[in-house]
Design a protein around this motif. Sequence first.
Motif, PDB file in Angstrom:
ATOM      1  N   TRP A 163       0.832  -1.207   0.000  1.00  0.00           N
ATOM      2  CA  TRP A 163       0.000   0.000   0.000  1.00  0.00           C
ATOM      3  C   TRP A 163       0.866   1.256   0.000  1.00  0.00           C
ATOM      4  CZ3 TRP A 163      -4.607   0.203  -1.741  1.00  0.00           C
ATOM      5  CH2 TRP A 163      -5.530  -0.849  -1.544  1.00  0.00           C
ATOM      6  N   PHE A 214       1.841   1.911  -3.433  1.00  0.00           N
ATOM      7  CA  PHE A 214       0.694   2.469  -4.154  1.00  0.00           C
ATOM      8  C   PHE A 214       0.553   3.968  -3.876  1.00  0.00           C
ATOM      9  CE2 PHE A 214      -3.844   3.683  -3.752  1.00  0.00           C
ATOM     10  CZ  PHE A 214      -4.185   3.664  -5.102  1.00  0.00           C
ATOM     11  N   ILE A 237      -1.536   6.113   6.836  1.00  0.00           N
ATOM     12  CA  ILE A 237      -2.591   5.566   5.990  1.00  0.00           C
ATOM     13  C   ILE A 237      -2.380   4.075   5.774  1.00  0.00           C
ATOM     14  CG2 ILE A 237      -3.766   5.772   3.764  1.00  0.00           C
ATOM     15  CD1 ILE A 237      -2.780   8.675   3.633  1.00  0.00           C
ATOM     16  N   GLN A 249      -3.639   1.798   8.361  1.00  0.00           N
ATOM     17  CA  GLN A 249      -5.045   1.410   8.255  1.00  0.00           C
ATOM     18  C   GLN A 249      -5.250   0.395   7.128  1.00  0.00           C
ATOM     19  OE1 GLN A 249      -7.915   4.836   8.412  1.00  0.00           O
ATOM     20  NE2 GLN A 249      -6.073   6.072   8.513  1.00  0.00           N
ATOM     21  N   LEU A 250      -4.668   0.691   5.986  1.00  0.00           N
ATOM     22  CA  LEU A 250      -4.897  -0.158   4.802  1.00  0.00           C
ATOM     23  C   LEU A 250      -4.384  -1.587   4.991  1.00  0.00           C
ATOM     24  CD1 LEU A 250      -4.044   2.447   2.027  1.00  0.00           C
ATOM     25  CD2 LEU A 250      -6.240   1.283   2.277  1.00  0.00           C
ATOM     26  N   ILE A 285      -7.049  -4.372   5.631  1.00  0.00           N
ATOM     27  CA  ILE A 285      -8.102  -4.769   4.696  1.00  0.00           C
ATOM     28  C   ILE A 285      -7.919  -6.250   4.365  1.00  0.00           C
ATOM     29  CG2 ILE A 285      -9.104  -4.381   2.393  1.00  0.00           C
ATOM     30  CD1 ILE A 285      -9.461  -1.968   4.204  1.00  0.00           C
ATOM     31  N   HIS A 286      -9.009  -6.999   4.517  1.00  0.00           N
ATOM     32  CA  HIS A 286      -8.924  -8.443   4.297  1.00  0.00           C
ATOM     33  C   HIS A 286      -9.398  -8.827   2.900  1.00  0.00           C
ATOM     34  CE1 HIS A 286      -7.895  -9.306   8.416  1.00  0.00           C
ATOM     35  NE2 HIS A 286      -8.913  -8.598   8.849  1.00  0.00           N
ATOM     36  N   SER A 287      -8.485  -9.271   2.058  1.00  0.00           N
ATOM     37  CA  SER A 287      -8.828  -9.798   0.737  1.00  0.00           C
ATOM     38  C   SER A 287      -7.551 -10.237   0.034  1.00  0.00           C
ATOM     39  CB  SER A 287      -9.551  -8.755  -0.119  1.00  0.00           C
ATOM     40  OG  SER A 287      -9.596  -9.190  -1.466  1.00  0.00           O
ATOM     41  N   GLU A 321      -7.310 -11.680  -2.827  1.00  0.00           N
ATOM     42  CA  GLU A 321      -7.401 -11.319  -4.239  1.00  0.00           C
ATOM     43  C   GLU A 321      -6.968  -9.867  -4.454  1.00  0.00           C
ATOM     44  OE1 GLU A 321      -7.903 -13.337  -6.647  1.00  0.00           O
ATOM     45  OE2 GLU A 321      -8.065 -11.859  -8.273  1.00  0.00           O
ATOM     46  N   LEU A 322      -7.391  -9.012  -3.548  1.00  0.00           N
ATOM     47  CA  LEU A 322      -7.024  -7.593  -3.642  1.00  0.00           C
ATOM     48  C   LEU A 322      -5.505  -7.425  -3.646  1.00  0.00           C
ATOM     49  CD1 LEU A 322      -7.572  -4.521  -3.508  1.00  0.00           C
ATOM     50  CD2 LEU A 322      -7.837  -4.771  -1.036  1.00  0.00           C
ATOM     51  N   ARG A 325      -3.848  -8.636  -6.851  1.00  0.00           N
ATOM     52  CA  ARG A 325      -4.023  -7.691  -7.957  1.00  0.00           C
ATOM     53  C   ARG A 325      -3.242  -6.399  -7.732  1.00  0.00           C
ATOM     54  NH1 ARG A 325      -8.521  -8.511 -11.536  1.00  0.00           N
ATOM     55  NH2 ARG A 325      -9.510 -10.516 -11.084  1.00  0.00           N
ATOM     56  N   LEU A 326      -3.237  -5.929  -6.503  1.00  0.00           N
ATOM     57  CA  LEU A 326      -2.499  -4.694  -6.206  1.00  0.00           C
ATOM     58  C   LEU A 326      -1.016  -4.911  -6.517  1.00  0.00           C
ATOM     59  CD1 LEU A 326      -2.552  -1.817  -4.966  1.00  0.00           C
ATOM     60  CD2 LEU A 326      -2.096  -2.889  -2.748  1.00  0.00           C
ATOM     61  N   PHE A 359      -0.499  -4.831 -10.186  1.00  0.00           N
ATOM     62  CA  PHE A 359      -0.750  -3.459 -10.663  1.00  0.00           C
ATOM     63  C   PHE A 359       0.473  -2.567 -10.420  1.00  0.00           C
ATOM     64  CE2 PHE A 359      -2.676   0.835  -9.612  1.00  0.00           C
ATOM     65  CZ  PHE A 359      -3.021   1.174 -10.919  1.00  0.00           C
ATOM     66  N   LYS A 372      -8.859   0.012 -12.201  1.00  0.00           N
ATOM     67  CA  LYS A 372      -7.403  -0.121 -12.086  1.00  0.00           C
ATOM     68  C   LYS A 372      -6.946  -1.537 -11.815  1.00  0.00           C
ATOM     69  CE  LYS A 372      -6.711   4.318 -12.614  1.00  0.00           C
ATOM     70  NZ  LYS A 372      -5.992   4.858 -13.812  1.00  0.00           N
ATOM     71  N   LEU A 373      -7.700  -2.242 -10.969  1.00  0.00           N
ATOM     72  CA  LEU A 373      -7.248  -3.594 -10.619  1.00  0.00           C
ATOM     73  C   LEU A 373      -7.950  -4.679 -11.432  1.00  0.00           C
ATOM     74  CD1 LEU A 373      -6.633  -3.533  -6.766  1.00  0.00           C
ATOM     75  CD2 LEU A 373      -5.186  -2.752  -8.639  1.00  0.00           C
ATOM     76  N   PHE A 379     -11.020  -5.850 -11.307  1.00  0.00           N
ATOM     77  CA  PHE A 379     -12.071  -6.676 -10.687  1.00  0.00           C
ATOM     78  C   PHE A 379     -13.347  -6.568 -11.513  1.00  0.00           C
ATOM     79  CE2 PHE A 379      -9.636  -6.437  -6.662  1.00  0.00           C
ATOM     80  CZ  PHE A 379      -9.876  -7.699  -6.136  1.00  0.00           C
ATOM     81  N   ILE A 386     -15.160  -5.631  -0.557  1.00  0.00           N
ATOM     82  CA  ILE A 386     -13.878  -4.964  -0.306  1.00  0.00           C
ATOM     83  C   ILE A 386     -14.097  -3.475  -0.071  1.00  0.00           C
ATOM     84  CG2 ILE A 386     -11.561  -4.526  -1.205  1.00  0.00           C
ATOM     85  CD1 ILE A 386     -11.863  -7.054  -2.926  1.00  0.00           C
ATOM     86  N   GLN A 423     -15.026  -2.413   3.327  1.00  0.00           N
ATOM     87  CA  GLN A 423     -13.923  -2.194   4.264  1.00  0.00           C
ATOM     88  C   GLN A 423     -13.188  -0.888   3.950  1.00  0.00           C
ATOM     89  OE1 GLN A 423     -11.364  -5.782   4.950  1.00  0.00           O
ATOM     90  NE2 GLN A 423     -12.722  -6.768   3.479  1.00  0.00           N
ATOM     91  N   LEU A 424     -12.893  -0.689   2.673  1.00  0.00           N
ATOM     92  CA  LEU A 424     -12.080   0.471   2.286  1.00  0.00           C
ATOM     93  C   LEU A 424     -12.772   1.803   2.602  1.00  0.00           C
ATOM     94  CD1 LEU A 424     -10.689  -0.893  -1.087  1.00  0.00           C
ATOM     95  CD2 LEU A 424      -9.286  -0.164   0.857  1.00  0.00           C
ATOM     96  N   ILE A 472     -11.478   3.831   5.677  1.00  0.00           N
ATOM     97  CA  ILE A 472     -10.124   4.389   5.813  1.00  0.00           C
ATOM     98  C   ILE A 472     -10.246   5.902   5.980  1.00  0.00           C
ATOM     99  CG2 ILE A 472      -7.879   4.711   4.696  1.00  0.00           C
ATOM    100  CD1 ILE A 472      -8.393   1.806   5.341  1.00  0.00           C
ATOM    101  N   HIS A 473      -9.622   6.411   7.024  1.00  0.00           N
ATOM    102  CA  HIS A 473      -9.730   7.837   7.322  1.00  0.00           C
ATOM    103  C   HIS A 473      -8.535   8.615   6.774  1.00  0.00           C
ATOM    104  CE1 HIS A 473     -13.209   7.362   9.867  1.00  0.00           C
ATOM    105  NE2 HIS A 473     -12.608   6.410  10.552  1.00  0.00           N
ATOM    106  N   SER A 474      -8.765   9.431   5.768  1.00  0.00           N
ATOM    107  CA  SER A 474      -7.744  10.346   5.250  1.00  0.00           C
ATOM    108  C   SER A 474      -8.351  11.154   4.117  1.00  0.00           C
ATOM    109  CB  SER A 474      -6.519   9.587   4.739  1.00  0.00           C
ATOM    110  OG  SER A 474      -5.700  10.448   3.971  1.00  0.00           O
TER     111      SER A 474
END
Lengths: 218, 218
Positions: free
Chosen positions: A81, A84, A99, A102-103, A106-108, A110-111, A114-115, A118, B88-89, B91, B99, B102-103, B106-108
């Motif tokens: 992240w 990114f 940030i 926090q990120l 995130i549970h996934s 697959e995410l 792909r990230l 990317f 971008k990814l 999906f 997903i 959850q996202l 995120i605080h920002s």
Amino acid sequence: MYTLAEENYIKTIFHLQQTINGAVSTNAIADSMDTKASSATDMVQKLADKKVLSYVKYKGAQLTEKGKKIATKIVRKHRLWEVFLVDKLGFHWDEVHEIAEQLEHIHSTELIKRLDSFLGNPTFDPHGDPIPDELGNFIKTEKKLLSQLNKSQFGVCVGVKESSPEYLQYLDKKNISIGTKINVLGKEFFDGSMVIEVGRDQFFVSKKIADNLYVQTA
Amino acid sequence: MYTLAEENYIKTIFHLQQTINGAVSTNAIADSMDTKASSATDMVQKLADKKVLSYVKYKGAQLTEKGKKIATKIVRKHRLWEVFLVDKLGFHWDEVHEIAEQLEHIHSTELIKRLDSFLGNPTFDPHGDPIPDELGNFIKTEKKLLSQLNKSQFGVCVGVKESSPEYLQYLDKKNISIGTKINVLGKEFFDGSMVIEVGRDQFFVSKKIADNLYVQTA
DNA sequence: TATAATTTTTAGTCTAAGCTAAAAATTAGT
DNA sequence: ACTAATTTTTAGCTTAGACTAAAAATTATA
Ligand SMILES: [Mn+2]
Ligand SMILES: [Mn+2]
Ligand SMILES: [Mn+2]
Ligand SMILES: [Mn+2]
């Protein structure tokens, strides 16, 4: 699945284990997490029940293989992240930690898969820290602290030990980033301070500064 | 700053308010969130204390301006992240909801500002739902449900009312996505079912299907 | 309109995660 | 080797958020 609090503890213990080798004390955990020792003890006991770590009263905690795997996944997510945020969104390296903190939760799977692609399967984060692969393997690089160099030696900045905004902003001001060549022009053995050359600039750095910058020599 | 639970309640109440106009009942909230009415009552009371909504015992809850602003921000984040995941990814539109759920927490503000411009300031999410701007303004579009069309009319798919994976996967199978032109060849007034034409295909759709697809006519 | 059905709230528990203060174990100093 | 200092754990409270069961209010029905 682990809670936010559990994940943060697991990650912290993982990082403490790297430095302090052997078991890590509940006090060290508490300090590192800005919480109280009694809270750390409670959590460590819970994580021991879940076989995430081994714990001996008064002797500290040590992550099991299971625990290390969980920690590695979180570290991987955190650092991906960060890449990114810097590479794609144009954040500065001193702005991304909060940030990513926090990120990383995130549970996934697959995410993350792909990230990762990317981003072009990066191997280092913006602070020079290695990004473990899906299996949890870290690239091992031999790096030294700037403070370990002597007069007339030089190194290339490959990372930072401390990555607080304050420190990173100092480095920015001095035009030091990943890849910057640093020449040691002088070293004071009394206090470990140095005079270094960065580009055309020559200036003084304290031991505290030099102790938090990783360089690669040769 | 609001907790994860608070944010989820606020968003749910916001969405319920769109449909059911007037105050929303604690039971409706509980149903929508897969929790119990007593839990919803507790939370609604807490949110009333925080002036996020107004609440009259036995009469239900209504978001204040403050509450609506919070909700809008969460919706904005949810939909921007969905665009990120799809554009971008890579999906599929039926994979992103979980997903984004959850996202969106995120605080920002800086992150969202940058994400928005990275994505090219999109105005609709992958399901055709409008993305509110930073001030909370939604683009108002006049759209109908497919079920409101009559024989020989046609419309262009501009969104879905229901966005469960099951429904979206059905639409995929029938090659219906945002922008697809749909001709109504026949309509059965007894059960509201239709025969429609999509590309070269002609097939039957039940009222339930037609009730969840938004189209734009003219 | 009185009673029945339904909805909504309250009261009382539970778990996660934090805290303070006190007790227990370990480590250090003489 | 004993105290003294320090570290670590335990005991007991607190808050957020969920749940169950019971009470109260509202709505429907006869
Ligand atoms: Mn974190
Ligand atoms: Mn980093
Ligand atoms: Mn959510
Ligand atoms: Mn959507």
